[in-house]
Write a protein that holds these residues in place. Sequence first.
Motif, PDB file in Angstrom:
ATOM      1  N   ALA A  50       0.836  -1.210   0.000  1.00  0.00           N
ATOM      2  CA  ALA A  50       0.000   0.000   0.000  1.00  0.00           C
ATOM      3  C   ALA A  50       0.865   1.252   0.000  1.00  0.00           C
ATOM      4  CB  ALA A  50      -0.930  -0.005   1.213  1.00  0.00           C
ATOM      5  N   LEU A  51       1.970   1.221   0.756  1.00  0.00           N
ATOM      6  CA  LEU A  51       2.866   2.366   0.833  1.00  0.00           C
ATOM      7  C   LEU A  51       3.564   2.608  -0.504  1.00  0.00           C
ATOM      8  CD1 LEU A  51       4.273   4.574   2.438  1.00  0.00           C
ATOM      9  CD2 LEU A  51       5.834   2.853   3.347  1.00  0.00           C
ATOM     10  N   LEU A  52       3.992   1.554  -1.177  1.00  0.00           N
ATOM     11  CA  LEU A  52       4.662   1.696  -2.474  1.00  0.00           C
ATOM     12  C   LEU A  52       3.727   2.272  -3.531  1.00  0.00           C
ATOM     13  CD1 LEU A  52       6.780  -1.587  -2.553  1.00  0.00           C
ATOM     14  CD2 LEU A  52       7.603   0.765  -2.224  1.00  0.00           C
ATOM     15  N   ARG A  57       2.358   7.097  -6.780  1.00  0.00           N
ATOM     16  CA  ARG A  57       1.463   8.213  -7.126  1.00  0.00           C
ATOM     17  C   ARG A  57       2.157   9.556  -6.894  1.00  0.00           C
ATOM     18  NH1 ARG A  57      -3.967   5.903  -4.104  1.00  0.00           N
ATOM     19  NH2 ARG A  57      -4.570   4.377  -5.710  1.00  0.00           N
ATOM     20  N   SER A  58       2.874   9.658  -5.787  1.00  0.00           N
ATOM     21  CA  SER A  58       3.584  10.901  -5.489  1.00  0.00           C
ATOM     22  C   SER A  58       4.649  11.195  -6.538  1.00  0.00           C
ATOM     23  CB  SER A  58       4.225  10.829  -4.097  1.00  0.00           C
ATOM     24  OG  SER A  58       3.255  10.663  -3.090  1.00  0.00           O
ATOM     25  N   LEU A  59       5.390  10.157  -6.934  1.00  0.00           N
ATOM     26  CA  LEU A  59       6.448  10.345  -7.929  1.00  0.00           C
ATOM     27  C   LEU A  59       5.870  10.774  -9.274  1.00  0.00           C
ATOM     28  CD1 LEU A  59       8.788   7.338  -7.071  1.00  0.00           C
ATOM     29  CD2 LEU A  59       9.179   9.773  -6.587  1.00  0.00           C
ATOM     30  N   ARG A  60       4.692  10.233  -9.626  1.00  0.00           N
ATOM     31  CA  ARG A  60       4.051  10.638 -10.877  1.00  0.00           C
ATOM     32  C   ARG A  60       3.668  12.114 -10.841  1.00  0.00           C
ATOM     33  NH1 ARG A  60       1.460   5.504 -10.911  1.00  0.00           N
ATOM     34  NH2 ARG A  60      -0.431   6.405 -10.005  1.00  0.00           N
ATOM     35  N   ARG A  61       3.368  12.641  -9.643  1.00  0.00           N
ATOM     36  CA  ARG A  61       3.049  14.062  -9.501  1.00  0.00           C
ATOM     37  C   ARG A  61       4.310  14.914  -9.369  1.00  0.00           C
ATOM     38  NH1 ARG A  61      -0.775  11.917  -5.687  1.00  0.00           N
ATOM     39  NH2 ARG A  61       0.594  12.589  -3.996  1.00  0.00           N
ATOM     40  N   GLY A  62       5.484  14.260  -9.441  1.00  0.00           N
ATOM     41  CA  GLY A  62       6.731  14.987  -9.303  1.00  0.00           C
ATOM     42  C   GLY A  62       7.115  15.283  -7.874  1.00  0.00           C
ATOM     43  N   LEU A  66       8.517  11.973   2.173  1.00  0.00           N
ATOM     44  CA  LEU A  66       9.261  11.356   3.261  1.00  0.00           C
ATOM     45  C   LEU A  66       8.839   9.915   3.529  1.00  0.00           C
ATOM     46  CD1 LEU A  66       9.298  14.390   5.669  1.00  0.00           C
ATOM     47  CD2 LEU A  66      11.300  13.304   4.696  1.00  0.00           C
ATOM     48  N   ASP A  67       7.716   9.495   2.939  1.00  0.00           N
ATOM     49  CA  ASP A  67       7.293   8.106   3.159  1.00  0.00           C
ATOM     50  C   ASP A  67       8.256   7.113   2.497  1.00  0.00           C
ATOM     51  OD1 ASP A  67       6.542   8.965   0.680  1.00  0.00           O
ATOM     52  OD2 ASP A  67       4.401   8.600   0.951  1.00  0.00           O
ATOM     53  N   ILE A  68       9.182   7.608   1.648  1.00  0.00           N
ATOM     54  CA  ILE A  68      10.214   6.733   1.079  1.00  0.00           C
ATOM     55  C   ILE A  68      11.082   6.159   2.203  1.00  0.00           C
ATOM     56  CG2 ILE A  68      12.299   6.701  -0.348  1.00  0.00           C
ATOM     57  CD1 ILE A  68      10.981   8.693  -2.186  1.00  0.00           C
ATOM     58  N   VAL A  69      11.358   6.969   3.235  1.00  0.00           N
ATOM     59  CA  VAL A  69      12.166   6.495   4.357  1.00  0.00           C
ATOM     60  C   VAL A  69      11.452   5.368   5.084  1.00  0.00           C
ATOM     61  CG1 VAL A  69      13.314   7.164   6.495  1.00  0.00           C
ATOM     62  CG2 VAL A  69      13.198   8.780   4.598  1.00  0.00           C
ATOM     63  N   ALA A  70      10.131   5.493   5.242  1.00  0.00           N
ATOM     64  CA  ALA A  70       9.358   4.433   5.901  1.00  0.00           C
ATOM     65  C   ALA A  70       9.435   3.138   5.103  1.00  0.00           C
ATOM     66  CB  ALA A  70       7.910   4.875   6.074  1.00  0.00           C
ATOM     67  N   ALA A  71       9.282   3.247   3.770  1.00  0.00           N
ATOM     68  CA  ALA A  71       9.370   2.055   2.922  1.00  0.00           C
ATOM     69  C   ALA A  71      10.769   1.444   2.984  1.00  0.00           C
ATOM     70  CB  ALA A  71       9.008   2.425   1.478  1.00  0.00           C
ATOM     71  N   LEU A  72      11.790   2.288   3.011  1.00  0.00           N
ATOM     72  CA  LEU A  72      13.173   1.808   3.061  1.00  0.00           C
ATOM     73  C   LEU A  72      13.454   1.072   4.369  1.00  0.00           C
ATOM     74  CD1 LEU A  72      15.819   1.806   1.489  1.00  0.00           C
ATOM     75  CD2 LEU A  72      16.411   3.977   2.603  1.00  0.00           C
ATOM     76  N   ASP A 232       8.226  17.996   2.098  1.00  0.00           N
ATOM     77  CA  ASP A 232       8.566  17.249   0.895  1.00  0.00           C
ATOM     78  C   ASP A 232       9.818  17.821   0.219  1.00  0.00           C
ATOM     79  OD1 ASP A 232       6.450  15.584   1.268  1.00  0.00           O
ATOM     80  OD2 ASP A 232       5.106  16.649  -0.099  1.00  0.00           O
ATOM     81  N   ARG A 233       9.970  19.168   0.287  1.00  0.00           N
ATOM     82  CA  ARG A 233      11.107  19.805  -0.360  1.00  0.00           C
ATOM     83  C   ARG A 233      12.425  19.324   0.242  1.00  0.00           C
ATOM     84  NH1 ARG A 233      10.369  25.652   0.478  1.00  0.00           N
ATOM     85  NH2 ARG A 233       8.465  25.207  -0.657  1.00  0.00           N
ATOM     86  N   TYR A 234      12.403  19.111   1.541  1.00  0.00           N
ATOM     87  CA  TYR A 234      13.624  18.684   2.216  1.00  0.00           C
ATOM     88  C   TYR A 234      13.661  17.179   2.464  1.00  0.00           C
ATOM     89  CZ  TYR A 234      14.642  23.592   2.866  1.00  0.00           C
ATOM     90  OH  TYR A 234      14.904  24.914   2.639  1.00  0.00           O
TER      91      TYR A 234
END
Length: 616
Positions: A50-52, A57-62, A66-72, A232-234
């Motif tokens: 679900a997180l991926l 979706r976020s990456l498609r919006r450019g 920070l949820d990438i850290v949670a997935a990692l 998100d910027r940072y």
Amino acid sequence: MKGEGADRFKIAVLIINLSCLSVGIGLRVTGRIDLAERVWVAGVIFVLAALLVEIARSLRRGEVGLDIVAALSMSAALVFGETLAAAVVALMYSSGTFLESYAEGRARREMQDLLSRVPRTATRYRNGGTLEEVPLEEIAVHDLLFIRQGDVAPVDGTVESAGAVLDQSALTGEPMPVRLKRGQEVMSGSTNAGEAFDLRASRRAAESTYAGIVRLVEEAQRSKAPMSRLADRYSVLFLVVTVALATTAWWLTDDPIRAVAVLVVATPCPLILAVPVALVAGLSRAAHFGVLIKGAKSLEALARAETLILDKTGTLTDGRPQIVTIDTYADLSSGEVLQLAAAADQASTHPMAQTIVTAARGRGMVLPVPTDIEEVPGDGVSTRVNGHSVVVGGTSFVMRRIGASKDSYRVPEPGSVLVAVAVDGRLAGHLVLADALRSGTADFLARIRRQGIGRILLATGDRYAVARAVTDGLGLDAIRAELTPDQKVLLVLTERKNGLVMMVGDGVNDAPALAAADIGVAMGARGAAASAEAADVVLLVDDLGRLVSGMEVASRSRRIALESVIAGIGLSMAGMIAAAFGYLAPVEGALLQEAIDVAVILNALRALRISPPTIP
């Protein structure tokens, strides 16, 4: 329905993950370790999938969130066999999104309480005096409606009965019902809390206050807050720092578990969830108190405004002339002069005449029916009232009618209008009408300065002398008069050098300036549709004090969000360093981060209980 479906999915993810974690712990206690780990892995994979999807979706919006850290952190824990730590991180993330969903759901329910109150039909009088139930869209201006006890007023209108008691709490936050007299205005969406009364429609349903509020509510809550965008910027920087620290700990100790522990503690749920929870809760609370803010971006700007530009007519003033004094020159009292003038003016449709009639009725006066009516449109009216010859209108018109000179009588002050009244061939008095300041304006300006507004200006299309006379003693920093709409826009842009600019107005001519300001505020949903559409904030009642309350809600919501982020990220960074030095195992780090997340999100939920003491 889309929001409700997402909420149900988040609940399902939490339940599945919690069930897998609990079952796995039970299996491990009974010695079935391999099966326990399989169950934990299954729960983690469900959350991770679900997180991926959300990350994609976020990456498609450019957007790089920070949820990438949670997935990692979940992925790393699974790869290096720390399945229990992965399960705890998954629980942490799913419970955090559930709390966010709960806060947003509560906010949606409070704001959509407005939507659920929209009536579909109304009870209208037929020509014969009988009643009929008609669809809302069939109601026309001047239709007479019957409002039963408990009914919601379907359109804006005026009270035609002796009086009415209305509950406006859903619109304004005012807990006590208000008592209205004959001729006073009723806001659509108000509930009849007293006996049944008659309502004369003044607007069609689609143009009424409640319809405007519904449209604005549907637009609200769609924007992404600047604080969220800042996170998100940072996020890339945060991700780089996290990976660098984890990699360094692994490289120096040759222990991959150190890296897993750092990643687990680094899961940035406070920054992901605390900001939207606090700001969405702030939107909900502001709406509860009659301040509709169109999204979290506008809420943040409202909290940081430094310069205030105010329109005059309809903003600082009521926008409608009122009788301020009555001068008498004959043996009649001021009440008798007003009664005779109002009785005569019943024959006129001029707005000034209707103001006089409304004022007399508001004082409980019984108005005789005029006869022998002769009206000169725009000048005045001559009639007979109870056997008396009565002439009402401009001083020149009245003095010509009675054959007298107007030179010896008073000249109106800037911003005021004189209505002369002659009875039986003699000048009986003058009604002095003016667009007066709203009550409590001076107190409003003092309170809004305490909210951080350092500079207050008046911007009006009216003459300077009128603007100066109306605002004398208010302590404004500057008055800009005789402005066209484009000059108001230029003033807004010029004042930006002093900080974020907030513009407050109500008319069509204010719409461009409202759109140009960092934060545009429209006075009342019954104001011009163009100004309400252009504004970032709409005061649901024409009460400037609500703006102070809205600023207080915005400021406190933003402060709560910042507190949550600073405390959460600070504790997470401390935990990451401790994990890098081997003081925290992955499971311990996950449990620590879970405690941090719950604490900061619960702190963010405090915004749902904000109750400004400045509500009058």
